[in-house]
Design a protein around this motif. Structure first.
Motif, PDB file in Angstrom:
ATOM      1  N   ILE A  51       2.024 -61.223  63.311  1.00  0.00           N
ATOM      2  CA  ILE A  51       3.273 -61.682  63.925  1.00  0.00           C
ATOM      3  C   ILE A  51       3.237 -63.205  63.960  1.00  0.00           C
ATOM      4  O   ILE A  51       2.407 -63.807  64.643  1.00  0.00           O
ATOM      5  CB  ILE A  51       3.449 -61.115  65.337  1.00  0.00           C
ATOM      6  CG1 ILE A  51       3.471 -59.585  65.310  1.00  0.00           C
ATOM      7  CG2 ILE A  51       4.728 -61.663  65.984  1.00  0.00           C
ATOM      8  CD1 ILE A  51       3.463 -58.944  66.692  1.00  0.00           C
ATOM      9  N   ALA A  52       4.112 -63.827  63.189  1.00  0.00           N
ATOM     10  CA  ALA A  52       4.203 -65.285  63.130  1.00  0.00           C
ATOM     11  C   ALA A  52       5.660 -65.658  63.392  1.00  0.00           C
ATOM     12  O   ALA A  52       6.490 -65.608  62.472  1.00  0.00           O
ATOM     13  CB  ALA A  52       3.745 -65.801  61.772  1.00  0.00           C
ATOM     14  N   PRO A  53       6.018 -66.015  64.627  1.00  0.00           N
ATOM     15  CA  PRO A  53       7.428 -66.264  64.958  1.00  0.00           C
ATOM     16  C   PRO A  53       8.051 -67.348  64.086  1.00  0.00           C
ATOM     17  O   PRO A  53       7.463 -68.412  63.857  1.00  0.00           O
ATOM     18  CB  PRO A  53       7.369 -66.699  66.429  1.00  0.00           C
ATOM     19  CG  PRO A  53       6.098 -66.101  66.955  1.00  0.00           C
ATOM     20  CD  PRO A  53       5.147 -66.148  65.799  1.00  0.00           C
ATOM     21  N   ALA A  54       9.227 -67.066  63.575  1.00  0.00           N
ATOM     22  CA  ALA A  54       9.941 -68.038  62.749  1.00  0.00           C
ATOM     23  C   ALA A  54      10.253 -69.291  63.559  1.00  0.00           C
ATOM     24  O   ALA A  54      10.547 -69.226  64.757  1.00  0.00           O
ATOM     25  CB  ALA A  54      11.234 -67.425  62.219  1.00  0.00           C
ATOM     26  N   GLY A  55      10.168 -70.432  62.902  1.00  0.00           N
ATOM     27  CA  GLY A  55      10.447 -71.694  63.567  1.00  0.00           C
ATOM     28  C   GLY A  55       9.249 -72.298  64.257  1.00  0.00           C
ATOM     29  O   GLY A  55       9.380 -73.302  64.963  1.00  0.00           O
ATOM     30  N   THR A  56       8.077 -71.705  64.056  1.00  0.00           N
ATOM     31  CA  THR A  56       6.852 -72.272  64.617  1.00  0.00           C
ATOM     32  C   THR A  56       6.022 -72.881  63.498  1.00  0.00           C
ATOM     33  O   THR A  56       6.317 -72.715  62.309  1.00  0.00           O
ATOM     34  CB  THR A  56       6.019 -71.206  65.346  1.00  0.00           C
ATOM     35  OG1 THR A  56       5.572 -70.221  64.400  1.00  0.00           O
ATOM     36  CG2 THR A  56       6.837 -70.526  66.431  1.00  0.00           C
ATOM     37  N   VAL A  57       4.959 -73.563  63.886  1.00  0.00           N
ATOM     38  CA  VAL A  57       4.117 -74.241  62.916  1.00  0.00           C
ATOM     39  C   VAL A  57       3.430 -73.254  61.977  1.00  0.00           C
ATOM     40  O   VAL A  57       2.989 -73.634  60.890  1.00  0.00           O
ATOM     41  CB  VAL A  57       3.087 -75.126  63.658  1.00  0.00           C
ATOM     42  CG1 VAL A  57       2.034 -74.283  64.356  1.00  0.00           C
ATOM     43  CG2 VAL A  57       2.441 -76.131  62.731  1.00  0.00           C
ATOM     44  N   VAL A  58       3.360 -71.978  62.353  1.00  0.00           N
ATOM     45  CA  VAL A  58       2.732 -70.970  61.501  1.00  0.00           C
ATOM     46  C   VAL A  58       3.755 -70.163  60.710  1.00  0.00           C
ATOM     47  O   VAL A  58       3.380 -69.245  59.983  1.00  0.00           O
ATOM     48  CB  VAL A  58       1.840 -70.016  62.331  1.00  0.00           C
ATOM     49  CG1 VAL A  58       0.687 -70.773  62.961  1.00  0.00           C
ATOM     50  CG2 VAL A  58       2.649 -69.288  63.393  1.00  0.00           C
ATOM     51  N   ASN A  59       5.013 -70.508  60.809  1.00  0.00           N
ATOM     52  CA  ASN A  59       6.063 -69.838  60.023  1.00  0.00           C
ATOM     53  C   ASN A  59       7.292 -70.735  60.018  1.00  0.00           C
ATOM     54  O   ASN A  59       8.314 -70.434  60.630  1.00  0.00           O
ATOM     55  CB  ASN A  59       6.389 -68.459  60.603  1.00  0.00           C
ATOM     56  CG  ASN A  59       7.375 -67.684  59.735  1.00  0.00           C
ATOM     57  OD1 ASN A  59       7.746 -68.111  58.647  1.00  0.00           O
ATOM     58  ND2 ASN A  59       7.820 -66.538  60.224  1.00  0.00           N
TER      59      ASN A  59
END
Length: 540
Positions: free
Chosen positions: A322-330
């Motif tokens: 789970i990598a939330p969109a709009g974060t540094v990991v997505n």
């Protein structure tokens, strides 16, 4: 069919696994031998893999971990974009938001056809991904301190660069016109094509040997076997919820540290790895795309598996990321992502290992150097009057392990490349290596000591545009169970005048003839409390 229901003779399956892996390895050998750039020929900065006709990865050579979970996404994108293929087709792409990593990594996907009952039938795909030393953009080497992806280089959506064996000359001309070293790029692209064609021939031989039906059964069985091994590995981890947070030094635009938070939930034979709570996407180029985040997670799981376990689509199935969109990991376009693939991916590995260290305290190592120490440089070579573009990553200290010291001066985790030999470096570029040694004492102390970093000193012989994209220059690699952290890295510029300038971890600067760049890479963290006589056994 469920994995436990799909079984074939284990000896036959092992022979098939070895054959498929050997094909991928031979593709890599072909790519290295025929490439032009030192980054591919000497450093082996590439990966090769085989896929079945549905786009599932069946085998991957032991090349670059950062490509582990991302090349399958590239193949999936190609299959979505192109519903039909013909023999001789080859698709290229580098778009990070369409299955790529970052722009210098160009992926090449070719269909494999075999003659079945007098007809050409699609039986699979060969694919490889290679890091090109330059794909345009605002600075040589295409690893800039950017604020949007357009500054990082030429973006290539999936295109058929070869169709039925014929090159798309207009598309190739467009690519070569937008890079600083077109002859080198042309040669490396040709080498990638040669690697895929090598794989095509070998897969066709296997289909001929086994027959298509048995070939497909063995592909299914190999994927099912990898899933069983992965589930058994996860089942051996105590059920629970494990959390950890670590930080990137900064994003290259501001000095604000960038937190990456993970929550790992293990339940039975399945694992959920959730990055909710990580920093929002940042202005600088340390953002990463989801596919790279998945690669980091899959790599950690692979490290826990038996050494000879196959790596394919089945290994991904028990793991949910789970990598939330709009974060540094997505991150979302048009965020820059050059550094995400090489630096943020390392911190993703650190946080997942940090979380699992709570569940497996006698298995997980301390933090390794946590950076690839990216260096690019370019300018005009005075020896021939032509542009040059140089890219390299550098090794450092490996984290100490339970009962074992960390290795010194090695590439770790998401980087699995070699260095550029001094002789090849000085032959290819108007620069000289004036010092290359271990950085003694930079590893963290403990019952097991962290590995030491490196010192690499480069003398510039001509005016050069230089970019450093490095990490762990402020925040040290952590130790475990009382082991001390490793030393942070340091970047120094010694001007020809004798003046010494301390450089930021992410820094672009002009170098002049006679200037020397000194890159001191981080050491690994220590593991366990050192004996009392060591005098350095406090908490990490």
């Amino acid at each position: 069919m469920r994995p436990e229901e799909l079984r074939v003779d284990p000896v036959a399956l092992e022979i098939f696994r070895s054959a498929m892996t050997a094909v991928a390895e031979e593709m890599g050998a072909s790519l290295a031998r025929s490439s032009y750039s030192p980054n591919i020929k000497e450093r082996l900065d590439f990966s090769c893999a085989l896929f079945d006709h549905t786009g599932r990865m069946v085998a991957q050579a032991a090349h670059i971990p950062a490509h582990l979970g991302s090349m399958p996404d590239s193949v999936a994108t190609v299959l979505q974009q192109f519903p039909t293929f013909a023999p001789g087709d080859t698709v290229v792409l580098n778009d990070p938001f369409l299955g790529g990593n970052h722009l210098p990594d160009i992926t090449m996907v070719s269909p494999v056809f075999a003659e079945i009952d007098g007809h050409q039938q699609l039986v699979g795909f060969t694919a490889n991904r290679a890091h090109h030393a330059d794909v345009g953009g605002m600075s040589p080497g295409s690893m800039p301190i950017a604020t949007e992806i357009y500054q990082e280089g030429l973006i290539i959506p999936p295109i058929k660069l070869w169709e039925r064996g014929e090159v798309n000359r207009a598309a190739l001309a467009l690519i070569l016109r937008n890079v600083r070293t077109p002859d080198e790029r042309r040669g490396d692209l040709a080498a990638q094509l040669a690697a895929n064609r090598t794989g095509i021939r070998r897969v066709q031989d296997l289909v001929s040997r086994y027959g298509l039906a048995q070939f497909q059964i063995l592909c299914d069985a190999l994927i099912a076997y990898a899933e069983r091994l992965t589930r058994a590995t996860i089942a051996a981890i105590p059920d629970g919820v494990y959390r950890f947070t670590d930080y990137l030094d900064d994003d290259g635009v501001s000095d604000e540290p960038v937190p990456i938070t993970v929550t790992v939930t293990v339940q039975g034979s399945e694992m959920v790895v959730d990055f909710t709570g990580s920093a929002p996407e940042r202005p600088g180029s340390i953002n990463t795309v989801e596919t790279v985040t998945k690669s980091g997670v899959y790599y950690v799981v692979r490290c826990l598996m038996p050494e000879d376990a196959p790596m394919n689509h089945g290994a991904f199935l028990p793991v949910r990321v789970i990598a939330p969109a709009g974060t540094v990991v997505n991150a979302r376009p048009p965020r820059p992502v050059a550094g995400g693939n090489v630096e943020t991916s390392q911190r993703i590995v650190d946080v997942v290992f940090g979380a699992l260290a709570q569940a497996l305290p006698d298995v997980i190592p301390a933090a390794s150097q946590g950076t690839m120490n990216n260096l690019t440089a370019g300018g005009i070579d005075p020896r021939n009057g032509r542009p040059f573009a140089y890219y390299e990553t550098m090794g450092g200290g490996m984290g100490a392990r339970p009962g074992l010291d960390g290795l010194s001066g090695v590439h770790v985790h998401m980087s699995n490349t070699m260095n550029t030999p001094v002789e090849a470096f000085e032959y290819a570029y108007p620069m000289r290596i004036t010092r290359y040694q271990l950085r003694d004492g930079s590893g963290g102390s403990g019952a097991a000591r962290g590995g030491d970093g490196l010192i690499r000193e480069i003398l510039f012989l001509t005016e050069s545009d230089v970019t450093l994209l490095t990490e762990r220059r402020r925040l040290r690699p952590w130790g475990l169970h009382g082991g001390q952290p490793g030393q942070q890295g340091e970047n120094l510029l010694v001007r020809a005048s004798g003046e010494t300038v301390r450089l930021r971890g992410k820094h672009r600067f002009p170098a002049r003839p006679g200037d020397r760049l000194i890159v001191q890479t981080p050491g690994g963290g220590g593991w366990g409390c050192a004996p009392a006589s060591d005098g350095d056994s406090g908490p990490s």
